[in-house]
Design a protein around this motif. Structure first.
Motif, PDB file in Angstrom:
ATOM      1  N   ARG A   1      38.827  54.954  29.716  1.00 30.84           N
ATOM      2  CA  ARG A   1      40.084  54.256  29.456  1.00 30.84           C
ATOM      3  C   ARG A   1      40.145  53.865  27.992  1.00 30.84           C
ATOM      4  NH1 ARG A   1      43.498  50.402  33.277  1.00 30.84           N
ATOM      5  NH2 ARG A   1      45.351  50.338  31.969  1.00 30.84           N
TER       6      ARG A   1
ATOM      7  N   GLU B   1      41.828  49.379  42.496  1.00 32.59           N
ATOM      8  CA  GLU B   1      41.089  48.132  42.374  1.00 32.59           C
ATOM      9  C   GLU B   1      41.694  47.246  41.284  1.00 32.59           C
ATOM     10  OE1 GLU B   1      36.542  46.526  41.482  1.00 32.59           O
ATOM     11  OE2 GLU B   1      36.870  48.578  42.137  1.00 32.59           O
ATOM     12  N   GLU B   2      42.079  47.855  40.188  1.00 29.05           N
ATOM     13  CA  GLU B   2      42.691  47.109  39.086  1.00 29.05           C
ATOM     14  C   GLU B   2      44.031  46.501  39.510  1.00 29.05           C
ATOM     15  OE1 GLU B   2      45.014  48.663  35.213  1.00 29.05           O
ATOM     16  OE2 GLU B   2      42.870  49.140  35.215  1.00 29.05           O
ATOM     17  N   ASP B   3      44.820  47.270  40.266  1.00 26.72           N
ATOM     18  CA  ASP B   3      46.163  46.832  40.644  1.00 26.72           C
ATOM     19  C   ASP B   3      46.174  45.901  41.851  1.00 26.72           C
ATOM     20  OD1 ASP B   3      47.142  48.481  38.627  1.00 26.72           O
ATOM     21  OD2 ASP B   3      47.591  50.143  39.992  1.00 26.72           O
TER      22      ASP B   3
ATOM     23  N   ARG C   1      39.626  44.774  44.743  1.00 30.75           N
ATOM     24  CA  ARG C   1      38.504  45.586  45.197  1.00 30.75           C
ATOM     25  C   ARG C   1      38.516  45.818  46.703  1.00 30.75           C
ATOM     26  NH1 ARG C   1      32.234  43.780  45.275  1.00 30.75           N
ATOM     27  NH2 ARG C   1      31.443  45.628  46.324  1.00 30.75           N
TER      28      ARG C   1
END
Length: 321
Positions: A151, A173-175, A178
């Motif tokens: 990234r 997971e970011e949005d 987890r």
């Protein structure tokens, strides 16, 4: 919750798994939520025309790239078609990228992003077999052949084929957290959800096989005895060469210094033990030649970005039974 729009770019000779792998992850994440949200997937090609994948699968897109609304995430898959990109496709990518919040490529899709100038001055990766070609063709791109995905700001590039699933899980997971990402990984029976900075392939594959039999024997010895004395002096004796000659010849024939090769083998062996055994960190550190848990911890943090205990907790085989 507002859905994040994902625009998947299609073109002839696209790699079908580069498309379907991430799409399955995003769709699964949306379906797992107890409320409306997640992702809204849209596929598009030039003129909205059906495309034929490299495996012969025909995909009918949802619409045309020309009419597609600005996406939250622009996803560009790879495939044989990136070798002869239509200039109109590159122009459309550039236009959509200027409005997208996140730009993602899978495998050789990085070539299309580079062609559109979207990787200039950025760190990026692609399938390991094409990293050298990407670096030669687009010298303004900082190509890193090691990670599963990279990234750099709003641009995310991934390695080959199934790495697109790893990348999509990381984005979920970011949005969405987890817990949702782990649930999708279990549903897809993903054996090991890899961190982005994990190497694309093993030390034995990363390095070339030496031409001379004594050096090939040394490579085998290192792989079979990661906990042994693997100093340059000791390995040189095994190869029946002076330490200086051995180090120079090993690097020349494998493309990697002896120290770097040993480091990769030890880390790879430690990861396998953490993933597949219940051995303690202290026991594993000795078995892999680190000597102390602290030495192994430093190697893990430096290379993988997490300590051994955290690595085991997050990346052990998923219990899907």
């Amino acid at each position: 919750m507002t859905k994040r729009s994902v625009l998947v770019v299609l073109f002839d000779d696209v790699q079908s798994l580069d498309v379907t792998g991430p799409v399955e992850v995003f769709v699964g994440a949306s379906e797992s939520l107890p409320h409306p949200g997640g992702y809204e997937i849209r596929t598009a090609s030039l003129g909205g025309a059906p495309v034929l994948t490299s495996s012969g699968l025909r995909i009918v897109p949802d619409g045309s790239l020309e009419d597609a609304p600005a996406p939250h995430t622009l996803l560009v898959p790879g495939g044989e078609g990136v070798g002869r990109p239509d200039p109109r496709l590159v122009d459309r990518l550039r236009a959509h990228a200027s409005r997208a919040e996140r730009i993602v490529s899978v495998c050789t899709g990085a070539f299309l992003l580079a062609e559109a100038g979207l990787l200039d001055g950025r760190r990026a990766t692609t399938h390991w077999a094409y990293c050298d070609r990407l670096a030669r063709k687009h010298p303004a791109v900082d190509v890193d052949p090691d990670p599963v995905f990279v990234r750099d700001g709003e641009v995310v590039t991934s390695a080959g084929v199934t790495a697109g699933i790893d990348l999509a899980l990381a984005l979920v997971e970011e949005d969405l957290g987890r817990e949702v990402a782990d649930q999708i990984a279990r549903h897809l029976v993903v054996f090991l959800r890899r961190p982005g900075n994990q190497a694309q392939f093993s030390a034995q594959l990363a390095a070339q096989t030496a031409k001379r039999e004594p050096l090939r024997e040394v490579q085998r010895w290192i792989a079979e005895h990661p906990g042994g004395d693997l100093s340059v002096e000791s390995l040189a004796v095994r190869a029946r060469l002076s330490p200086r000659h051995f180090a120079r010849t090993f690097r020349s024939e494998t493309g990697m210094t002896p120290g770097r090769y040993v480091e990769r083998v030890r880390l790879e062996h430690a990861r396998r033990l953490l993933e597949h055994t219940g051995d303690g960190v202290q026991e594993i550190s000795r078995a892999c030649g680190y000597g102390t848990p602290e030495a192994m911890r430093r190697a893990f943090v430096r290379t993988l970005g997490s300590a051994p205990t955290e690595y085991r907790r997050r990346f052990r085989p998923l219990d899907i039974g």
